[in-house]
Design a protein around this motif. Structure first.
Motif, PDB file in Angstrom:
ATOM      1  N   ALA A   1     -14.613  12.326 -13.548  1.00  0.00           N
ATOM      2  CA  ALA A   1     -15.393  11.450 -12.668  1.00  0.00           C
ATOM      3  C   ALA A   1     -14.686  10.118 -12.478  1.00  0.00           C
ATOM      4  O   ALA A   1     -14.699   9.543 -11.376  1.00  0.00           O
ATOM      5  N   THR A   2     -14.059   9.610 -13.529  1.00  0.00           N
ATOM      6  CA  THR A   2     -13.344   8.334 -13.414  1.00  0.00           C
ATOM      7  C   THR A   2     -12.149   8.467 -12.489  1.00  0.00           C
ATOM      8  O   THR A   2     -11.868   7.569 -11.679  1.00  0.00           O
ATOM      9  N   VAL A   3     -11.436   9.584 -12.588  1.00  0.00           N
ATOM     10  CA  VAL A   3     -10.292   9.813 -11.699  1.00  0.00           C
ATOM     11  C   VAL A   3     -10.766   9.886 -10.248  1.00  0.00           C
ATOM     12  O   VAL A   3     -10.146   9.321  -9.338  1.00  0.00           O
ATOM     13  N   ASP A   4     -11.887  10.573 -10.019  1.00  0.00           N
ATOM     14  CA  ASP A   4     -12.440  10.645  -8.662  1.00  0.00           C
ATOM     15  C   ASP A   4     -12.816   9.255  -8.154  1.00  0.00           C
ATOM     16  O   ASP A   4     -12.588   8.926  -6.982  1.00  0.00           O
ATOM     17  N   TRP A   5     -13.415   8.446  -9.024  1.00  0.00           N
ATOM     18  CA  TRP A   5     -13.805   7.091  -8.622  1.00  0.00           C
ATOM     19  C   TRP A   5     -12.577   6.245  -8.282  1.00  0.00           C
ATOM     20  O   TRP A   5     -12.576   5.514  -7.292  1.00  0.00           O
ATOM     21  N   ILE A   6     -11.523   6.354  -9.084  1.00  0.00           N
ATOM     22  CA  ILE A   6     -10.295   5.599  -8.800  1.00  0.00           C
ATOM     23  C   ILE A   6      -9.711   6.031  -7.459  1.00  0.00           C
ATOM     24  O   ILE A   6      -9.281   5.196  -6.651  1.00  0.00           O
ATOM     25  N   GLY A   7      -9.705   7.337  -7.185  1.00  0.00           N
ATOM     26  CA  GLY A   7      -9.199   7.810  -5.902  1.00  0.00           C
ATOM     27  C   GLY A   7     -10.027   7.304  -4.735  1.00  0.00           C
ATOM     28  O   GLY A   7      -9.478   6.868  -3.710  1.00  0.00           O
ATOM     29  N   ALA A   8     -11.350   7.322  -4.884  1.00  0.00           N
ATOM     30  CA  ALA A   8     -12.222   6.823  -3.812  1.00  0.00           C
ATOM     31  C   ALA A   8     -12.027   5.327  -3.613  1.00  0.00           C
ATOM     32  O   ALA A   8     -12.027   4.834  -2.476  1.00  0.00           O
ATOM     33  N   THR A   9     -11.855   4.599  -4.709  1.00  0.00           N
ATOM     34  CA  THR A   9     -11.617   3.154  -4.613  1.00  0.00           C
ATOM     35  C   THR A   9     -10.306   2.881  -3.898  1.00  0.00           C
ATOM     36  O   THR A   9     -10.230   1.982  -3.036  1.00  0.00           O
ATOM     37  N   TYR A  10      -9.265   3.645  -4.228  1.00  0.00           N
ATOM     38  CA  TYR A  10      -7.992   3.447  -3.543  1.00  0.00           C
ATOM     39  C   TYR A  10      -8.120   3.698  -2.047  1.00  0.00           C
ATOM     40  O   TYR A  10      -7.651   2.905  -1.221  1.00  0.00           O
ATOM     41  N   ARG A  11      -8.785   4.787  -1.679  1.00  0.00           N
ATOM     42  CA  ARG A  11      -8.902   5.105  -0.253  1.00  0.00           C
ATOM     43  C   ARG A  11      -9.672   4.019   0.497  1.00  0.00           C
ATOM     44  O   ARG A  11      -9.343   3.687   1.644  1.00  0.00           O
ATOM     45  N   THR A  12     -10.669   3.450  -0.159  1.00  0.00           N
ATOM     46  CA  THR A  12     -11.433   2.380   0.482  1.00  0.00           C
ATOM     47  C   THR A  12     -10.589   1.125   0.633  1.00  0.00           C
ATOM     48  O   THR A  12     -10.548   0.501   1.706  1.00  0.00           O
ATOM     49  N   LEU A  13      -9.897   0.740  -0.428  1.00  0.00           N
ATOM     50  CA  LEU A  13      -9.096  -0.483  -0.386  1.00  0.00           C
ATOM     51  C   LEU A  13      -7.905  -0.342   0.546  1.00  0.00           C
ATOM     52  O   LEU A  13      -7.475  -1.316   1.171  1.00  0.00           O
TER      53      LEU A  13
ATOM     54  N   PRO B   1      -9.056  -4.145   2.323  1.00  0.00           N
ATOM     55  CA  PRO B   1      -8.359  -5.017   3.267  1.00  0.00           C
ATOM     56  C   PRO B   1      -6.846  -4.829   3.322  1.00  0.00           C
ATOM     57  O   PRO B   1      -6.173  -5.588   3.998  1.00  0.00           O
ATOM     58  N   PHE B   2      -6.294  -3.811   2.623  1.00  0.00           N
ATOM     59  CA  PHE B   2      -4.835  -3.729   2.540  1.00  0.00           C
ATOM     60  C   PHE B   2      -4.201  -3.097   3.775  1.00  0.00           C
ATOM     61  O   PHE B   2      -3.023  -3.318   4.041  1.00  0.00           O
ATOM     62  N   VAL B   3      -4.927  -2.299   4.520  1.00  0.00           N
ATOM     63  CA  VAL B   3      -4.423  -1.651   5.734  1.00  0.00           C
ATOM     64  C   VAL B   3      -3.129  -0.890   5.438  1.00  0.00           C
ATOM     65  O   VAL B   3      -2.100  -1.075   6.080  1.00  0.00           O
ATOM     66  N   VAL B   4      -3.179  -0.052   4.432  1.00  0.00           N
ATOM     67  CA  VAL B   4      -2.063   0.840   4.109  1.00  0.00           C
ATOM     68  C   VAL B   4      -2.560   2.255   4.360  1.00  0.00           C
ATOM     69  O   VAL B   4      -3.494   2.727   3.724  1.00  0.00           O
ATOM     70  N   TRP B   5      -1.940   2.919   5.312  1.00  0.00           N
ATOM     71  CA  TRP B   5      -2.511   4.154   5.834  1.00  0.00           C
ATOM     72  C   TRP B   5      -2.192   5.389   5.005  1.00  0.00           C
ATOM     73  O   TRP B   5      -2.747   6.455   5.257  1.00  0.00           O
ATOM     74  N   SER B   6      -1.314   5.293   4.019  1.00  0.00           N
ATOM     75  CA  SER B   6      -0.946   6.505   3.287  1.00  0.00           C
ATOM     76  C   SER B   6      -0.582   6.158   1.852  1.00  0.00           C
ATOM     77  O   SER B   6       0.057   5.147   1.574  1.00  0.00           O
TER      78      SER B   6
END
Length: 546
Positions: A280-292, A296-301
């Motif tokens: 669950a923590t790994v999933d949360w980190i992945g979701a947080t990365y995709r959001t950020l 505000p980082f505007v990094v598409w990949s």
């Protein structure tokens, strides 16, 4: 033997080496000035357009207009929170220049503009010229650094203050910690404490890194290390006292607001399971990365972001020291740690303060590595430059779009911060006739309380059991035209339900839509009962009804 011509070297059997002049180093400040000018142009263009305030901005406006300087030291109304120094600057701007979009966004603009020469200065002191220019360019064109330099929120001040602290910590990491360095660091920390909420945890993280640096410095005996450490931390108690007071008295109540906590929990910003639940923590980190990565980082990949950070960190490690990498990553780590512990919602615009430091680390990717094989050095430089370009191109594309059409701004949170309440309410004011009834949804209160016209009542659909209070039908006697103003970036299903209910019984319905708002006119026929299933509710947040 004939004498040598004047100025010619004497003939002998020795072969003299040919001296090759090195190419002139890249001039830094002329190029930096052009990049800063570009960043200034992007920010001033948005500020000059003066788009309509949106929901959260309007709540801040109401706090500023209704409170004096001392009252702003109390927890803010409407579930808002902001550092006291920033609020005082805003209150001063309101007093000097009025309550217009230009005047109330002046303070965020000035912080956004000041960030550019700040990054330029630290880049020149700490980075090779190509890296410094790359970092400055990425900061100058970062869409959300541009956008939130033109919003009545403290995010541009957070970005400036945190970058200032990080830059000072980087300079201190390159030499022995001294009393003078400690005074500069702690005096700056005190100054930004009242301007940035994020200053408190960032100062704590940077202090821990510098303490480890002092204790682990090689070639020093234990007593020398302790003396160095004592000199640096001697001014710290004064900062600790003020930081505790500011947090407990001013910031803590706002950050613990139950409505805010429920809002962030509902958006799944915090981990839904204990951190010990590894999947669950790994999933949360992945979701947080995709959001950020989007805001505000505007990094598409991920294939751009992760290699860019890795390359930048490796070259920063080699060019400066390992501590510099951790200092540049400290704001990011503070935000992620706060979110993991459900203390701080490290999400979207609330993560903006970490963007400049991350972009400075990314700038190191174009520092030519000191490789023994020149070919390998050029390959590494080319890979780093390609990654920087991959970040910069989509950001420049966003900048071009919003510079050509500033009304679009930046879509976030359902487009809430591009709402055009002002035009919608001006249209309503122009169309009103004597005897018209004006209704509004409760979430529209903040816009109408600022832009007008005031409503005659606030309405919501009735529950199955009916209205707890008065139905709107009691206001319709003798009315031929009824107006309804809706902020459409919130509760849109309920908005549509209200239109259907008020338009029943044969009423003619005319809609005019705006960005984030809708104005609806109902021409009543007078032959059917209308409004028994629509309830009048008290004004939200203590607002008045005319």
């Amino acid at each position: 033997m004939l004498p040598s011509p004047a100025g010619a070297p004497p003939k002998s059997g020795r072969v003299w080496p040919v001296r090759r002049s090195r190419p002139a180093p890249l001039p830094y400040w002329p190029f930096a000035a052009l990049i800063i000018a570009l960043g200034v142009l992007l920010r001033v263009r948005q500020w000059w357009f003066a788009r309509s305030f949106w929901g959260d901005e309007l709540y801040v406006v109401h706090n500023l207009r209704d409170r004096g300087y001392l009252d702003l030291l109390e927890p803010l109304a409407f579930s808002q929170t902001a550092p006291p120094g920033w609020l005082w600057l805003e209150r001063l701007s309101l007093q000097l220049f009025g309550a217009s979009e230009h005047s109330l966004r002046l303070v965020p603009l000035l912080f956004g503009l000041a960030l550019l020469p700040l990054v330029g200065y630290f880049g020149r002191r700490l980075m090779p010229p190509p890296s410094a220019l790359a970092a400055l360019l990425l900061v100058a064109i970062a869409p959300f650094l541009v956008g939130y330099s033109n919003e009545l929120k403290q995010y541009s001040a957070d970005a400036f203050c945190v970058t200032l602290l990080v830059g000072i910590a980087l300079l201190l990491s390159r030499r022995e910690l001294t009393w003078r360095g400690g005074v500069v660091f702690w005096a700056t920390s005190l100054a930004v404490l009242v301007l940035s909420t994020l200053a408190i945890p960032v100062v704590a993280a940077l202090t821990a890194l510098l303490v480890v640096h002092a204790l682990a410095r090689p070639g020093r005996d234990r007593e020398e290390r302790l003396r160095e450490l004592v000199r640096f931390v001697a001014p710290a108690p004064a900062w600790i006292v003020v930081a505790v007071w500011v947090y407990v008295r001013l910031l803590g109540p706002g950050l613990s607001d139950p409505q805010l906590k429920a809002y962030w929990q509902g958006k799944s910003i915090y981990p839904a399971h204990p951190l010990s639940d590894v999947p669950a923590t790994v999933d949360w980190i992945g979701a947080t990365y995709r959001t950020l990565a989007t805001v505000p980082f505007v990094v598409w990949s991920v294939w751009v972001a992760v290699p860019l950070v890795v390359v930048g960190a490796v070259l920063c490690w080699r060019r400066l020291n390992p501590l510099a990498v951790f200092i540049l990553l400290a704001p990011l780590a503070v935000g992620l740690g706060g979110a993991a512990l459900s203390i701080y919602p490290f999400n979207g615009r609330l993560a903006l303060y970490a963007v400049p430091s991350w972009l400075m680390l990314a700038g190191f990717a174009v520092a030519s590595p000191r490789a023994r094989q020149p070919a390998l050095g050029w390959v590494g430089w080319g890979a780093g430059a390609a990654l920087v370009v991959a970040v910069a191109v989509p950001q420049l594309a966003m900048d071009v779009v919003v510079t050509a059409n500033p009304a679009r701004a930046f879509h976030q949170g359902g487009g809430a911060n591009v709402a055009d309440y002002r035009s919608a309410l001006r249209h309503l004011s122009a169309e009103l006739r004597p005897g018209d009834l004006v209704l509004a949804t409760p979430v529209s209160w903040n816009a109408q309380a600022y832009y007008g016209p005031p409503p005659d009542g606030y309405v919501v659909p009735a529950e199955p059991a009916g209205c707890a209070g008065q139905p709107v039908s009691t206001l319709l006697a003798g009315r031929s035209r009824v107006w309804l103003f809706q902020a459409t970036d919130w509760d849109e299903p309920q908005n549509r339900d209200l239109i259907v209910r008020l338009g029943s019984g044969g009423a003619a319905v005319t809609e005019r839509t705006f960005r984030g708002a809708r104005v609806v006119r109902f021409d009543l026929t007078g032959t059917a009962a209308v409004g028994d299933d629509v309830c009048l509710v008290p004004p939200p947040r203590g607002g008045g009804v005319r």
